[in-house]
Design an enzyme around this catalytic site. Structure first.
Site, short mmCIF file in Angstrom:
data_model
loop_
_atom_site.label_atom_id
_atom_site.label_comp_id
_atom_site.label_asym_id
_atom_site.label_seq_id
_atom_site.Cartn_x
_atom_site.Cartn_y
_atom_site.Cartn_z
N HIS A 126 0.87 -1.42 -0.08
CA HIS A 126 0.20 -0.01 -0.60
C HIS A 126 0.77 1.36 -0.46
O HIS A 126 0.42 2.07 -0.43
CB HIS A 126 -0.43 0.41 1.30
CG HIS A 126 -0.32 0.18 2.53
ND1 HIS A 126 0.46 -0.99 3.42
CD2 HIS A 126 -0.64 1.77 3.28
CE1 HIS A 126 1.00 0.06 4.04
NE2 HIS A 126 0.70 1.22 4.11
C1 UD1 Z 1 -2.41 5.19 6.08
C2 UD1 Z 1 -1.02 5.55 6.84
C3 UD1 Z 1 0.32 4.78 6.57
C4 UD1 Z 1 -0.25 3.33 7.52
C5 UD1 Z 1 -1.29 3.13 7.07
C6 UD1 Z 1 -2.47 1.55 6.98
C7 UD1 Z 1 -0.51 8.42 6.84
C8 UD1 Z 1 0.37 9.11 5.87
N1 UD1 Z 1 -0.28 7.30 5.79
O1 UD1 Z 1 -1.64 5.38 5.17
O2 UD1 Z 1 1.70 4.86 6.82
O3 UD1 Z 1 0.89 2.03 7.01
O4 UD1 Z 1 -2.57 4.05 6.95
O5 UD1 Z 1 -3.32 1.38 6.36
O6 UD1 Z 1 -0.92 8.15 7.49
N2 UD1 Z 1 -9.88 4.42 2.59
C9 UD1 Z 1 -10.31 4.00 1.92
N3 UD1 Z 1 -10.88 3.44 3.28
C10 UD1 Z 1 -10.33 3.96 4.93
C11 UD1 Z 1 -9.01 4.58 4.48
C12 UD1 Z 1 -8.55 4.67 3.63
O7 UD1 Z 1 -10.86 3.15 0.90
O8 UD1 Z 1 -11.08 3.25 5.98
C13 UD1 Z 1 -8.64 5.48 1.02
C14 UD1 Z 1 -9.19 6.48 -0.19
O9 UD1 Z 1 -8.54 6.00 -0.93
C15 UD1 Z 1 -7.55 7.29 1.19
C16 UD1 Z 1 -6.73 6.39 0.67
O10 UD1 Z 1 -7.05 4.86 0.90
O11 UD1 Z 1 -7.85 8.79 0.42
C17 UD1 Z 1 -5.49 6.62 1.57
O12 UD1 Z 1 -5.76 6.42 3.27
P1 UD1 Z 1 -4.67 7.32 3.89
O13 UD1 Z 1 -5.67 7.41 5.38
O14 UD1 Z 1 -4.57 8.90 3.33
O15 UD1 Z 1 -3.53 6.70 4.16
P2 UD1 Z 1 -2.99 5.10 4.13
O16 UD1 Z 1 -2.95 4.89 2.66
O17 UD1 Z 1 -4.60 4.43 4.33
#
Ligand code: UD1
Length: 372
Positions: free
Chosen positions: A208
């Site tokens: 990811h």
């Molecule tokens: C975040 C953390 C990362 C961690 C990861 C674990 C930061 C900078 N990054 O990354 O360190 O390893 O979590 O999973 O905080 N999304 C969904 N559903 C959710 C959450 C996210 O669909 O419940 C999708 C959305 O499109 C979102 C994208 O995932 O924009 C990224 O989510 P985000 O929380 O920004 O970062 P992660 O890649 O999950």
């Protein structure tokens, strides 16, 4: 000297839950008033709610519902909403974990309010400032009063950055407290049957990190390399929503043998990890969990903030070149995988040592003479 009575624990994203659950339980058992705040950075049931059930964690007392946004906006939203939360429910100590945007945002708010901050998993460094997590962990460490480190390299990094030894407490790895507590239960679940797998006869992968999944060429090459591994053993791929979206956007075809699954809950994933022949990942936490389980892990990144998993544990830092994956996997599947040993302090009792520090009292940064 501050002996906290009211502690607010923060969770926001998936890797926080297994670190905060044991700390929350240990502090509550010592009679402290513990409040649990969920920022809502992760909000899908499979990325969040299932962990509360699996870890036996109480429902959050407050949910800030910040959702997804770019880094600055997400951080700013958490800050505004957590500031109002602290206004309504004051605390003596705010306890944050790891390196996600919610960690830094809430630590900053507490700090601006003159409230002490404790950081679980302090001192880790990848030395890669392009990673949002590296920015988050360094900035969080520097505004924390109590730095709870998992391994000696954490202490060394903090001391080298000028953080006073009195702030640093090597309590060990809280995530492994959760792993040890739930390991037996995880092994009893019928996850392998459900997925059609045999113990020891499959590999697991997770991807990811932006560096692996945001560039369609790199992502396509990684998926193809995983396909080569899948020609030898089934490879199960519980997929993060952002990775799924990237694969779909780029129109990448999935090789046969690479089995996509929904993100799994904590117990199901732990059971899957404990019984696999090989892990291939770019996660931080999984490097530690496989080390605790003695399962060979190939880390598909150029750096790791968890070098003890390589020097002592079962982890190999393979790098991000997809061409190196199949040969390394073949070697491990032939029985030449690293099993390593479990680092000191990864013993299931880190949360008790953390509670000892908190309940023993400390001099907060606001009461220290300048420069100490
Ligand atoms: C975040 C953390 C990362 C961690 C990861 C674990 C930061 C900078 N990054 O990354 O360190 O390893 O979590 O999973 O905080 N999304 C969904 N559903 C959710 C959450 C996210 O669909 O419940 C999708 C959305 O499109 C979102 C994208 O995932 O924009 C990224 O989510 P985000 O929380 O920004 O970062 P992660 O890649 O999950």
């Amino acid at each position: 000297m501050l002996v906290p009575e009211r502690v607010t624990c923060i969770v926001g994203a998936r890797p926080n839950f297994m670190k905060v659950a044991p700390a929350h339980a240990a502090l509550a058992a010592r009679g402290l008033q513990v409040r649990l705040v969920h920022t809502g950075q992760h909000y899908d049931a499979k990325m969040s709610a299932v962990f509360f059930d699996d870890l036996g964690m109480p429902r959050p007392d407050a949910f800030l519902d910040v959702g997804s946004a770019n880094h600055a906006v997400q951080t700013a939203r958490v800050m505004e909403r957590f500031d109002a939360e602290l206004e309504a429910h004051p605390a003596d100590l705010v306890l944050v974990a790891g390196d996600v945007n919610s960690t830094l945002a809430t630590a900053l708010v507490a700090s601006k309010r003159g409230i002490a901050v404790g950081h679980i998993e302090a001192g880790l460094r990848s030395r890669d400032w392009t990673m949002p997590e590296e920015q988050n962990r360094i900035l969080t460490d520097h505004c924390s009063d109590l730095l709870f480190t998992p391994s000696p390299d954490g202490d060394e990094h903090l001391l080298a950055e000028g953080i006073g030894a009195h702030r640093i407490h090597r309590v060990g790895n809280l995530m492994i407290d959760s792993l040890r507590k739930h390991q037996d239960r995880a092994l009893q679940l019928p996850t392998l049957d459900r997925l059609g797998l045999q113990a020891g006869g499959y590999a697991v992968t997770t991807l990811h990190r932006p560096s692996n999944v945001d560039d369609p060429e790199q992502l396509a090459a990684l998926v193809a390399a995983l396909g080569e591994v899948a020609a030898q053993v089934p490879v199960i791929f519980p997929i993060h929503p952002r990775t799924r979206a990237r694969i779909e956007q780029a129109g990448i075809a999935l090789p046969s043998g690479l089995q996509l699954a929904q993100p799994l809950g904590y117990l199901e994933f732990l059971g899957l990890m404990a019984q696999c022949a090989l892990m291939l990942t770019d996660s931080g936490g999984i490097q530690e969990e496989t080390t605790a389980l003695g399962v060979p892990c190939l880390t598909l990144r150029d750096n790791t903030e968890r070098p003890v998993t390589v020097s002592e544990g079962s982890n190999t830092l393979l790098g991000s070149d997809p061409a190196s994956i199949a040969p390394a996997a073949t070697e491990i599947l032939a029985g030449d995988g690293k099993r390593g040993r479990v680092p000191v302090g990864w013993d299931g009792h880190a949360s008790q040592r953390l509670a000892d520090v908190v309940c023993g009292g400390f001099v907060p940064l606001t009461e220290r003479p300048p420069g100490t």
